[in-house]
Write a protein that holds these residues in place. Structure first.
Motif, short mmCIF file in Angstrom:
data_model
loop_
_atom_site.label_atom_id
_atom_site.label_comp_id
_atom_site.label_asym_id
_atom_site.label_seq_id
_atom_site.Cartn_x
_atom_site.Cartn_y
_atom_site.Cartn_z
N THR A 17 5.81 -18.66 11.16
CA THR A 17 6.16 -19.32 9.90
C THR A 17 5.84 -18.39 8.74
N MET A 18 6.58 -18.57 7.65
CA MET A 18 6.34 -17.78 6.43
C MET A 18 6.16 -18.72 5.27
N LEU A 19 5.15 -18.51 4.47
CA LEU A 19 4.86 -19.31 3.29
C LEU A 19 4.97 -18.43 2.05
N GLY A 20 5.73 -18.88 1.07
CA GLY A 20 5.90 -18.11 -0.15
C GLY A 20 7.14 -17.24 -0.10
N GLU A 21 7.38 -16.54 -1.20
CA GLU A 21 8.57 -15.68 -1.33
C GLU A 21 8.25 -14.26 -0.87
N HIS A 22 9.12 -13.71 -0.05
CA HIS A 22 8.88 -12.37 0.51
C HIS A 22 8.83 -11.32 -0.59
N ARG A 23 7.86 -10.41 -0.45
CA ARG A 23 7.76 -9.25 -1.33
C ARG A 23 7.66 -8.01 -0.45
N ASP A 24 8.37 -6.95 -0.86
CA ASP A 24 8.33 -5.71 -0.09
C ASP A 24 6.95 -5.08 -0.17
N LEU A 25 6.52 -4.50 0.94
CA LEU A 25 5.24 -3.79 1.01
C LEU A 25 5.50 -2.32 1.35
N PRO A 26 4.57 -1.45 0.99
CA PRO A 26 4.68 -0.06 1.45
C PRO A 26 4.70 -0.01 2.98
N SER A 27 5.32 1.03 3.51
CA SER A 27 5.47 1.13 4.96
C SER A 27 4.13 1.12 5.67
N ALA A 28 3.10 1.75 5.10
CA ALA A 28 1.80 1.81 5.76
C ALA A 28 1.22 0.42 5.96
N GLN A 29 1.34 -0.45 4.94
CA GLN A 29 0.81 -1.81 5.06
C GLN A 29 1.65 -2.64 6.04
N THR A 30 2.97 -2.45 6.00
CA THR A 30 3.82 -3.19 6.93
C THR A 30 3.49 -2.85 8.37
N ILE A 31 3.38 -1.55 8.66
CA ILE A 31 3.06 -1.12 10.01
C ILE A 31 1.68 -1.62 10.44
N ALA A 32 0.71 -1.58 9.51
CA ALA A 32 -0.64 -2.03 9.84
C ALA A 32 -0.64 -3.50 10.23
N LEU A 33 0.04 -4.36 9.47
CA LEU A 33 0.09 -5.79 9.80
C LEU A 33 0.82 -6.04 11.11
N LEU A 34 1.87 -5.28 11.35
CA LEU A 34 2.59 -5.43 12.63
C LEU A 34 1.69 -5.08 13.81
N ARG A 35 0.95 -3.98 13.70
CA ARG A 35 0.10 -3.57 14.80
C ARG A 35 -1.05 -4.56 15.01
N ILE A 36 -1.59 -5.09 13.93
CA ILE A 36 -2.66 -6.08 14.06
C ILE A 36 -2.14 -7.34 14.73
N CYS A 37 -0.94 -7.77 14.34
CA CYS A 37 -0.34 -8.94 14.97
C CYS A 37 -0.11 -8.68 16.46
N ARG A 38 0.38 -7.52 16.81
CA ARG A 38 0.62 -7.20 18.23
C ARG A 38 -0.69 -7.21 19.02
N GLU A 39 -1.74 -6.61 18.45
CA GLU A 39 -3.02 -6.58 19.14
C GLU A 39 -3.59 -7.99 19.30
N ALA A 40 -3.44 -8.81 18.25
CA ALA A 40 -3.94 -10.19 18.33
C ALA A 40 -3.18 -10.99 19.39
N LEU A 41 -1.87 -10.79 19.50
CA LEU A 41 -1.08 -11.47 20.53
C LEU A 41 -1.48 -10.99 21.93
N THR A 42 -1.72 -9.68 22.06
CA THR A 42 -2.16 -9.15 23.35
C THR A 42 -3.49 -9.76 23.77
N ASN A 43 -4.42 -9.88 22.81
CA ASN A 43 -5.71 -10.50 23.10
C ASN A 43 -5.55 -11.97 23.48
N ALA A 44 -4.63 -12.67 22.79
CA ALA A 44 -4.38 -14.07 23.12
C ALA A 44 -3.86 -14.21 24.55
N ALA A 45 -2.98 -13.31 24.95
CA ALA A 45 -2.44 -13.36 26.32
C ALA A 45 -3.53 -13.07 27.34
#
Length: 379
Positions: free
Chosen positions: A279-307
Motif C-alpha cells: 500500500t502507498m499513503l500520500g503523493e509520490h515524490r521522486d527520490l535520488p537513486s541512492a535512496q530508492t535503491i537503499a529502500l528497495l534493498r531493505i524491503c527485499r532483506e525484510a521480506l527474506t527474513n519474513a520468509a
C-alpha cells in the motif's frame, strides 16, 4: 562570477593599466618640462629616471623583487633636481614613481617609508642648495606624503585581492576534492549494490540447486525438482533485474519506488505462496537513486527474513510520504517459536549500514505480535 574571481580580474587589469598610465604621465611631464640655462644636467636626471622606470616595467613580471631597485632609482634620482628645476617636473616624476613603489606588494612597509624619507631628504637638500623658498619644498614634501598614503591604500586593496585569489584557489581545490570524494562514494555504493545482488541471487540459487539435487537423487521427485527449477529460473531473472537496477543508478534512471516495491511484493507473494500486500499513503515524490535503491534493498532483506522466520504468514509493505521524509514499513507476524537451528546473520546490520549511507534511519523490533521494520530517508 564570484567576488574573488572579479577582484582577481580587476587586479590583472590594474597590473597593466597602472604602469601604462604612469608612463603616459611621465612622458607628458617631460615633454612640457622647462630647464633653466646652465642646468642641462636635469635632462640627464630625467632620462635616468625614465630609463629606470622602463626597466622596472620590463622585468617586474619575471623578477618582481629585483625590479624594485630600478623603481626606487626612478623615484630618488629626480628628487635631487628639485632645487634646480624652475617647474614641478622633478617633484611630479618623484611622486609618480614613489606612488608606484608604495602600491606594490613586494616591498615591505619599512622599505617604502625608507624610500619616502630618502626622497624627502633629497628634495630638502636640493631645495636648500638651490635656495628655493621654504613654501616650495614644504609643498613638495606634502605631495610626497600624500602619494605614499595613496600608495598604501592601493597596497591594502592589493592585499585583499591576493587573499581573495588564495580563497578562490582554496574553493576550487575544495570543490575538486568534493567531486573526487563524491565519485568514490558513488563507486563504493554501486559496488555494494552489485555485491549484495550477486551474493543474494547466488545464495538463493545454491539453495535451490541443493533442493533439486535432494529431490532428484534421494527422493526421485521429478515434479518437485521441476518446481525448484522454475523457482531457480525466477531467482535468476530477479537477480538480473536487480543488477540492471544497480547499473541504472549510474544513469539516474532507476524505476519509481512505488512501482518497484509493488513488483517486489507481488513476486515475493507468488514465489513463497504467501499473502503479501503493498500500500502507498500520500503523493509520490521522486527520490535520488541512492535512496530508492537503499529502500528497495531493505524491503527485499525484510521480506527474506519474513520468509525465513515466519514462513507462510501474511506480510504487509507500506510506503508513506509524510512531509520532509519517505517512510517504509514492513510487517509480519512473529514466529510462534524460535528456530533452534537458526544462526544469526548480518541482514539487520547490512540494512542499518545501507540506510546510514543515505542519511536515513532504521528501526527494527517486535511490535506486539508483529515484527516491524521501519526505514526513513529525507525527502
Amino acid at each position: 562570477m564570484t567576488e574573488a574571481a572579479s577582484e582577481e580580474a580587476e587586479e590583472r587589469r590594474w597590473r597593466w593599466a597602472a604602469p601604462a598610465a604612469g608612463t603616459a604621465l611621465l612622458a607628458v611631464t617631460q615633454m612640457t618640462a622647462t630647464v633653466p640655462a646652465g642646468a642641462g644636467w636635469l635632462w640627464v636626471l630625467y632620462a635616468v629616471s625614465s630609463a629606470s622606470w622602463l626597466l622596472w616595467i620590463g622585468i617586474s613580471e619575471r623578477f618582481p623583487r629585483a625590479a624594485l631597485l630600478p623603481l626606487a632609482a626612478a623615484s630618488a634620482v629626480p628628487a635631487f633636481g628639485t632645487g634646480a628645476a624652475t617647474d614641478g617636473t622633478a617633484v611630479i616624476m618623484t611622486c609618480i614613481t614613489l606612488a608606484a613603489f608604495a602600491s606594490r606588494l613586494e616591498p615591505g612597509t619599512v622599505a617604502i617609508i625608507a624610500l619616502m624619507v630618502f626622497d624627502a631628504a633629497a628634495i630638502v637638500a636640493s631645495s636648500l642648495l638651490g635656495h628655493r623658498p621654504s613654501e616650495a619644498w614644504l609643498g613638495a614634501l606634502g605631495a610626497v606624503v600624500i602619494v605614499v598614503l595613496v600608495g598604501f591604500t592601493r597596497r591594502g586593496h592589493l592585499t585583499r585581492v591576493a587573499q581573495a585569489e588564495r580563497l578562490l584557489h582554496q574553493e576550487r581545490l575544495a570543490h575538486t576534492r568534493g567531486v573526487r570524494a563524491a565519485t568514490l562514494d558513488e563507486r563504493t555504493r554501486i559496488a555494494r549494490e552489485i555485491h549484495d545482488v550477486v551474493a543474494h541471487s547466488l545464495g538463493a540459487l545454491r539453495v535451490q540447486l541443493e533442493v533439486m539435487h535432494t529431490l532428484l537423487v534421494e527422493e526421485d521427485d521429478t515434479e518437485g525438482a521441476l518446481r525448484s527449477l522454475a523457482l531457480s529460473r525466477s531467482l535468476a531473472d530477479q537477480g538480473l533485474s536487480d543488477v540492471r537496477d544497480a547499473v541504472a543508478a549510474l544513469r539516474e534512471d532507476v524505476r519509481a519506488l512505488p512501482d518497484a516495491l509493488n513488483e517486489l511484493v507481488r513476486t515475493f507473494g507468488r514465489e513463497h505462496d504467501t499473502p503479501a500486500e503493498f500500500t502507498m499513503l500520500g503523493e509520490h515524490r521522486d527520490l535520488p537513486s541512492a535512496q530508492t535503491i537503499a529502500l528497495l534493498r531493505i524491503c527485499r532483506e525484510a521480506l527474506t527474513n519474513a520468509a525465513k522466520h515466519a514462513a507462510g504468514e501474511a506480510v504487509s509493505v507500506e510506503l508513506e510520504y509524510p512531509p520532509d521524509e519517505v517512510r517504509l514499513h514492513v510487517r509480519n507476524p512473529l514466529a510462534a517459536a524460535p528456530d533452534p537451528g537458526h544462526t544469526p546473520g548480518y541482514g539487520l546490520t547490512g540494512m542499518r549500514e545501507r540506510i546510514e549511507l543515505v542519511d536515513g534511519t532504521l528501526v527494527t523490533g517486535p511490535d506486539g505480535r508483529f515484527w516491524d521494520v521501519t526505514a526513513r530517508v529525507p525527502g
